[in-house]
Write a protein that holds these residues in place. Structure first.
Motif, PDB file in Angstrom:
ATOM      1  N   LEU A  65       4.081   5.671  -5.478  1.00  0.00           N
ATOM      2  CA  LEU A  65       4.104   5.754  -6.934  1.00  0.00           C
ATOM      3  C   LEU A  65       3.103   6.783  -7.447  1.00  0.00           C
ATOM      4  O   LEU A  65       3.382   7.511  -8.409  1.00  0.00           O
ATOM      5  N   ALA A  66       1.938   6.841  -6.792  1.00  0.00           N
ATOM      6  CA  ALA A  66       0.938   7.847  -7.175  1.00  0.00           C
ATOM      7  C   ALA A  66       1.460   9.257  -6.896  1.00  0.00           C
ATOM      8  O   ALA A  66       1.251  10.187  -7.692  1.00  0.00           O
ATOM      9  N   GLU A  67       2.148   9.422  -5.761  1.00  0.00           N
ATOM     10  CA  GLU A  67       2.709  10.736  -5.419  1.00  0.00           C
ATOM     11  C   GLU A  67       3.833  11.113  -6.382  1.00  0.00           C
ATOM     12  O   GLU A  67       3.945  12.282  -6.788  1.00  0.00           O
ATOM     13  N   ILE A  68       4.665  10.132  -6.744  1.00  0.00           N
ATOM     14  CA  ILE A  68       5.737  10.389  -7.704  1.00  0.00           C
ATOM     15  C   ILE A  68       5.149  10.888  -9.023  1.00  0.00           C
ATOM     16  O   ILE A  68       5.625  11.861  -9.599  1.00  0.00           O
ATOM     17  N   LYS A  69       4.100  10.224  -9.500  1.00  0.00           N
ATOM     18  CA  LYS A  69       3.471  10.643 -10.761  1.00  0.00           C
ATOM     19  C   LYS A  69       2.908  12.050 -10.657  1.00  0.00           C
ATOM     20  O   LYS A  69       3.033  12.861 -11.589  1.00  0.00           O
ATOM     21  N   GLN A  70       2.281  12.342  -9.521  1.00  0.00           N
ATOM     22  CA  GLN A  70       1.706  13.676  -9.330  1.00  0.00           C
ATOM     23  C   GLN A  70       2.790  14.751  -9.390  1.00  0.00           C
ATOM     24  O   GLN A  70       2.627  15.787 -10.049  1.00  0.00           O
ATOM     25  N   LEU A  71       3.907  14.499  -8.720  1.00  0.00           N
ATOM     26  CA  LEU A  71       5.002  15.470  -8.713  1.00  0.00           C
ATOM     27  C   LEU A  71       5.648  15.575 -10.094  1.00  0.00           C
ATOM     28  O   LEU A  71       6.019  16.676 -10.533  1.00  0.00           O
ATOM     29  N   GLN A  72       5.784  14.455 -10.769  1.00  0.00           N
ATOM     30  CA  GLN A  72       6.355  14.478 -12.121  1.00  0.00           C
ATOM     31  C   GLN A  72       5.439  15.217 -13.092  1.00  0.00           C
ATOM     32  O   GLN A  72       5.921  15.899 -14.008  1.00  0.00           O
ATOM     33  N   LYS A  91       0.829  -1.204   0.000  1.00  0.00           N
ATOM     34  CA  LYS A  91       0.000   0.000   0.000  1.00  0.00           C
ATOM     35  C   LYS A  91       0.864   1.255   0.000  1.00  0.00           C
ATOM     36  O   LYS A  91       0.590   2.227  -0.718  1.00  0.00           O
ATOM     37  N   GLU A  92       1.925   1.249   0.804  1.00  0.00           N
ATOM     38  CA  GLU A  92       2.833   2.398   0.851  1.00  0.00           C
ATOM     39  C   GLU A  92       3.486   2.624  -0.504  1.00  0.00           C
ATOM     40  O   GLU A  92       3.639   3.771  -0.946  1.00  0.00           O
ATOM     41  N   LYS A  93       3.849   1.528  -1.174  1.00  0.00           N
ATOM     42  CA  LYS A  93       4.477   1.663  -2.491  1.00  0.00           C
ATOM     43  C   LYS A  93       3.496   2.239  -3.500  1.00  0.00           C
ATOM     44  O   LYS A  93       3.843   3.116  -4.306  1.00  0.00           O
ATOM     45  N   GLN A  94       2.255   1.755  -3.469  1.00  0.00           N
ATOM     46  CA  GLN A  94       1.243   2.271  -4.389  1.00  0.00           C
ATOM     47  C   GLN A  94       1.005   3.761  -4.168  1.00  0.00           C
ATOM     48  O   GLN A  94       0.888   4.540  -5.120  1.00  0.00           O
ATOM     49  N   GLN A 127      11.896   8.537  -5.373  1.00  0.00           N
ATOM     50  CA  GLN A 127      12.483   7.866  -6.534  1.00  0.00           C
ATOM     51  C   GLN A 127      13.642   6.962  -6.119  1.00  0.00           C
ATOM     52  O   GLN A 127      13.799   5.862  -6.637  1.00  0.00           O
ATOM     53  N   ASN A 128      14.444   7.438  -5.192  1.00  0.00           N
ATOM     54  CA  ASN A 128      15.565   6.631  -4.702  1.00  0.00           C
ATOM     55  C   ASN A 128      15.069   5.393  -3.955  1.00  0.00           C
ATOM     56  O   ASN A 128      15.609   4.289  -4.119  1.00  0.00           O
ATOM     57  N   LYS A 129      14.049   5.566  -3.136  1.00  0.00           N
ATOM     58  CA  LYS A 129      13.541   4.463  -2.323  1.00  0.00           C
ATOM     59  C   LYS A 129      12.915   3.382  -3.173  1.00  0.00           C
ATOM     60  O   LYS A 129      13.085   2.182  -2.903  1.00  0.00           O
ATOM     61  N   TYR A 130      12.172   3.794  -4.211  1.00  0.00           N
ATOM     62  CA  TYR A 130      11.439   2.814  -5.015  1.00  0.00           C
ATOM     63  C   TYR A 130      12.068   2.599  -6.395  1.00  0.00           C
ATOM     64  O   TYR A 130      11.437   1.991  -7.266  1.00  0.00           O
ATOM     65  N   ALA A 131      13.287   3.115  -6.583  1.00  0.00           N
ATOM     66  CA  ALA A 131      14.034   2.902  -7.828  1.00  0.00           C
ATOM     67  C   ALA A 131      13.210   3.265  -9.051  1.00  0.00           C
ATOM     68  O   ALA A 131      13.081   2.490 -10.012  1.00  0.00           O
ATOM     69  N   VAL A 132      12.605   4.449  -9.011  1.00  0.00           N
ATOM     70  CA  VAL A 132      11.782   4.941 -10.111  1.00  0.00           C
ATOM     71  C   VAL A 132      12.415   6.194 -10.679  1.00  0.00           C
ATOM     72  O   VAL A 132      12.828   7.078  -9.947  1.00  0.00           O
ATOM     73  N   ASN A 133      12.465   6.298 -11.994  1.00  0.00           N
ATOM     74  CA  ASN A 133      13.009   7.497 -12.651  1.00  0.00           C
ATOM     75  C   ASN A 133      11.866   8.449 -13.010  1.00  0.00           C
ATOM     76  O   ASN A 133      10.748   8.053 -13.185  1.00  0.00           O
TER      77      ASN A 133
END
Length: 269
Positions: A110-117, A104-107, A263-269
């Motif tokens: 990822l949603a927050e990462i997309k919002q910021l991107q 759940k935390e990862k989901q 991004q660092n924690k979840y290895a997402v660019n």
């Protein structure tokens, strides 16, 4: 006959190795049975069991706090979950909860990462469009007006000559001013200000504005070497109907730091 005997022996062995079980029929029985379950456990496994029990309990408390169930129901759910469970059973339940929580935390991350991107991407697109709204001249200085102990520099003034090269009538402009020295990585000052334009500025018009930020704001506290350079850029354009046409404000420093950490924690660019 041998197969039946072997199967029965395995069943007895499995039943015997389960260990004492928790009794969740009441608060009192749960407490007393917990003493029995932990009696022969090594210290490290006892500590782990208590951590697992905390997790299970707090998971149900969370449902009560969110209004999904009543406090009494949450307490009953804890007893029901633990009733008849060995220490090994509790460990499995807790492990599943940790897995679910991590997912759940990862989901959410990822949603927050997309919002910021998305904010970053929108800002880049806006910058391209707002390049048509040109700053032909910019200047920053202080006047002696309203100079006092609380505002020792006086009144800050930003002069901007602009040209509206867009196809829109602009009713409000957001500026970002930067004071920096050549060869210095960190600016002395970065500040923003929005300017309402009475009557608006039509496509093709080229007015000169004198903007007076609040002298008690960060603009009024600006203290930089004389050789420092002032630059001005447009970060927001608002149309005649009050709707934001373009916003290149982008991420705040805090949001940028947050995005990098996620991004660092979840290895997402």
């Amino acid at each position: 006959m041998r197969r039946m005997f072997a199967a029965g022996l395995v069943t007895l062995m499995l039943a015997g190795c389960g260990g004492p079980k928790l009794d969740g029929t009441s608060d009192e029985s749960l407490t007393s049975s917990l003493d029995k379950v932990t009696a022969d456990l090594p210290q490290d496994k006892k500590a782990q069991l208590l951590e697992d029990l905390k997790l299970i309990t707090f998971s149900n408390i969370g449902e009560a706090l969110s209004g999904q169930v009543s406090a009494e129901q949450a307490k009953n759910n804890v007893r029901t979950t633990l009733n008849g469970k060995t220490a090994e059973d509790v460990a499995v339940i807790a492990a599943n909860l940790r897995t679910e929580r991590a997912l759940k935390e990862k989901q959410q991350a990822l949603a927050e990462i997309k919002q910021l991107q998305d904010i970053q991407q929108a800002a880049q697109i806006a910058k391209v469009e707002m390049a048509k709204f040109q700053i032909l001249k910019s200047e920053f200085y202080f006047t002696e007006k309203n100079k006092n102990s609380a505002a020792p520099h006086g009144q800050p003034v930003v002069v901007a000559k602009v040209k509206n090269g867009t196809t829109f009538s602009i009713a409000r402009v957001g500026f970002k001013g930067t004071v920096a020295s050549a060869g210095r990585a960190t600016p002395w000052f970065v500040g923003t200000v929005e300017l309402p334009i009475p009557g608006g500025i039509e496509p093709g018009e080229s007015p000169t504005w004198e903007i007076t930020p609040n002298q008690f704001s960060e603009w009024g506290k600006l203290d930089a070497p004389a050789e420092a350079l002032f630059s001005l850029e447009i970060i927001k354009l608002v149309g005649a109907d009050g709707a934001v046409l373009f916003d290149a404000s982008g991420l705040t420093p805090q949001q940028t730091e947050r995005l990098q950490a996620l991004q660092n924690k979840y290895a997402v660019n």
